[in-house]
Design an enzyme around this catalytic site. Structure first.
Site, mmCIF file in Angstrom:
data_model
loop_
_atom_site.group_PDB
_atom_site.id
_atom_site.type_symbol
_atom_site.label_atom_id
_atom_site.label_comp_id
_atom_site.label_asym_id
_atom_site.label_seq_id
_atom_site.Cartn_x
_atom_site.Cartn_y
_atom_site.Cartn_z
ATOM 1 N N CYS A 381 0.835 -1.192 0.000
ATOM 2 C CA CYS A 381 0.000 0.000 0.000
ATOM 3 C C CYS A 381 0.881 1.258 0.000
ATOM 4 O O CYS A 381 1.450 1.615 -1.029
ATOM 5 C CB CYS A 381 -0.962 -0.040 1.188
ATOM 6 S SG CYS A 381 -2.323 1.152 1.066
ATOM 7 N N HIS A 507 -3.200 -5.324 0.490
ATOM 8 C CA HIS A 507 -2.678 -5.822 1.768
ATOM 9 C C HIS A 507 -2.791 -7.354 1.783
ATOM 10 O O HIS A 507 -3.673 -7.921 2.442
ATOM 11 C CB HIS A 507 -3.457 -5.232 2.941
ATOM 12 C CG HIS A 507 -3.212 -3.781 3.181
ATOM 13 N ND1 HIS A 507 -2.180 -3.319 3.953
ATOM 14 C CD2 HIS A 507 -3.863 -2.682 2.719
ATOM 15 C CE1 HIS A 507 -2.201 -1.991 3.978
ATOM 16 N NE2 HIS A 507 -3.221 -1.586 3.234
ATOM 17 N N GLU A 509 -1.221 -9.450 3.329
ATOM 18 C CA GLU A 509 -0.998 -10.034 4.657
ATOM 19 C C GLU A 509 -2.300 -10.452 5.322
ATOM 20 O O GLU A 509 -2.320 -11.362 6.160
ATOM 21 C CB GLU A 509 -0.253 -9.048 5.559
ATOM 22 C CG GLU A 509 -0.985 -7.764 5.917
ATOM 23 C CD GLU A 509 -0.743 -6.619 4.944
ATOM 24 O OE1 GLU A 509 -0.945 -5.451 5.340
ATOM 25 O OE2 GLU A 509 -0.364 -6.896 3.782
#
Length: 545
Positions: A381, A507, A509
């Site tokens: 990001c 994102h 993750e």
């Protein structure tokens, strides 16, 4: 009927209610049950989306765009289910709904009160997760028993048991059994007081999970059982574990899932398959190849601000048998002459998301250092934004290039506000949020990493790569390797000439799992290991006897 487990906490905060709830969810799923989870938070913010990470830690984003508590990340990683915005509710969102209903006249002129209107709304939030496709709903109550702000939630879950039947609700209370050094004893008094406070609110726990540094004795379990009116087999000890993913096995050995299943009348007590989880824990414990990953951030004094990034790096490490050492680097400390000293000994660099200009120049310097010194670098990001600005300034020669978020007067806004965001004034819940599709460039590094050319990742941003500069970037080796289906939004960038210099607007993750790491993190760790091996060949691949 869906069964409900309510997890409360006492004595102190940060005892691990979220990990306890997640672990119980994993155990019940391993018994073949269909599990979902929920967090009820007592703060007045409508959601954590506008909260400073120093206040709350990471904001976890769900597929449907919910900005939620970080515990939902633990839930998803443990039970491997994609949750929704309905899995998180706050006092603020609940009061907002009740006040809006009052303004519409829904209460027909009645006096609006905490009981029944607030408690009824809390129960509605719990019931949103109830369906024919859910066997068990686990609801964690944020805060600590005794806090003023938690009282409406306790009253609501007390009433809920009457509403759905006593056999359909199980209360699990997490407490602390501290060790007092001078006396050399573990003390049960805090647990007794915590349970007394809970019982004063009309809730008798069905199981007590005792957190402690070291295992507690059977004698202490019997004492807690007698004084708290809980069967001794339902007094469960969760001593400190070597890693988070060991906790489900600990709780299973202590019999927590058996107690819950017997309470609900579910199947045989030994009907469980934990083999895959045991394999995972073995991987965690045997991962030993050293790799140093620097996380360049501005909230590094509070690691919870980057919780999912840290866990995703660990997941990538487990996959490769690597033990990831996280090196926290304050972004403001890598500017100018400080860059080399802080970064040269790293095997890889992650630049995570964030907002605001503090530390932005340091992150740009880190991205540039990684680019020039062939250090694997993953930008997430805002991390992709700083990689873009570095390339614009130092390769394309665009003096003063910047993100318009940091410098509205920049002559080259290579990162700019999305068109859809220009007229927005309210900050809460208005970003580009949730899962979005991206189409990857055939033959690109990210397409090889994902093994496909259409992917979906979660987002949380207002600013984007400025498409007016795209041709200039791509003419100089900066590859826009992934974009939205309409081609407008650049989602992935990379350099062909670099071992691993990849940025994404997303994102990834948030979708990583301990036994199924996010592809970008998996391959980033692989590239970092390759660098570590090249720099320290005597440390890696040692022949094991």
């Amino acid at each position: 009927m869906t069964k409900h487990i309510f997890v409360t906490g006492g004595v102190a905060s940060s005892l691990g209610k979220g990990i306890t709830a997640s672990s119980l969810g994993r155990l019940l799923k391993s018994r073949g049950l269909r599990v979902t989870m929920q967090k009820l938070d007592p703060y007045l913010n409508v959601d954590p989306g506008t909260m400073n990470p120093f206040e709350h830690g990471e904001v976890f984003v769900t597929n449907d765009g919910g900005e939620t508590d970080l515990d939902l990340g633990h839930y998803e990683r443990f039970i491997d289910e994609e949750l929704t915005r309905d899995s998180n509710a706050t006092t603020g969102s609940i009061y907002s709904a009740v006040i809006s209903a009052e303004r519409r006249g829904d209460y027909l002129g009645k006096t609006v009160q905490v009981i029944p209107h607030i408690t009824d709304e809390i129960k509605r939030r719990i019931n949103r997760l109830t369906s024919d496709e859910v066997d068990v709903c686990i609801t964690e109550i944020g805060g600590t028993v005794g806090d003023i702000e938690i009282l409406p939630f306790l009253e609501a879950i007390r009433q809920f048991r009457l509403d759905v039947g006593r056999s359909n609700v199980c209360y699990v209370h997490v407490t602390l059994v501290p060790f007092i050094g001078p006396s050399g004893e573990q003390k049960t008094k805090p647990t007794q007081h915590s349970v007394t406070e809970l019982r004063s609110r009309g809730i008798q726990p069905d199981a007590i999970v005792c957190r402690s540094e070291a295992p507690i004795s059977p004698e202490l379990k019997r004492k807690i059982s007698n004084l708290c009116d809980v069967p001794v087999n339902a007094v469960v000890n969760a001593a400190d574990a070597r890693n988070l993913y060991e906790v489900p096995l600990t709780l299973h050995d202590e019999g927590l899932d058996t107690v819950v299943c017997e309470h609900f009348g579910f199947g045989r007590p030994d009907d469980i398959d934990l083999s895959q989880w045991e394999i995972l824990v073995d991987k965690v414990e045997t991962a030993e190849e050293p790799v140093r990953i620097g996380i360049i951030g501005k909230y590094v004094s509070l690691p919870d601000a980057y919780l999912s990034v840290v866990e995703a790096l660990k997941h990538g490490g487990y996959h490769h048998g690597a033990k990831v050492e996280h090196v926290w680097v304050q972004a403001e400390e890598v500017e100018g002459l400080l860059v080399d000293g802080r970064l040269r000994d790293l095997d890889g660099i992650v630049i995570p998301g964030g907002f605001g200009e503090r530390g932005f120049e340091g992150k740009i310097a880190a991205a540039g250092y990684a680019r020039e010194h062939d250090i694997p670098c993953l930008g997430l990001c805002l991390g992709m934004h700083v990689m873009t600005v570095d390339f614009a300034r130092n390769v394309l020669g665009l003096a003063g290039a910047n993100s318009s978020e940091m410098d509205p007067q920049t002559p080259h806004a290579v990162i700019d506000l999305m068109e859809s965001q220009r007229d927005i004034r309210d900050m809460g819940g208005t970003m580009r949020l949730g899962a979005y599709i991206a189409e990857l460039k055939p033959g690109s590094q990210v397409a090889r990493i994902y093994g496909k050319e259409v992917v979906s990742e979660r987002h949380r941003h207002r600013y984007e790569f400025n498409p007016r500069y795209r041709s200039k970037f791509e003419a100089n080796g900066f590859v826009c390797s992934g974009a939205s289906p309409d081609g407008r939004l650049v989602e992935f960038v990379e350099l062909d000439s670099h071992p691993f210099w990849v940025g994404t607007q997303a994102h990834p993750e948030f979708k990583s799992r301990p036994d199924r790491p996010a592809p970008l993190f998996r391959e980033f760790v692989a590239a970092s290991l390759a660098r570590a091996e090249g720099r320290n060949p005597h440390l890696l691949h040692v022949e094991r006897v």
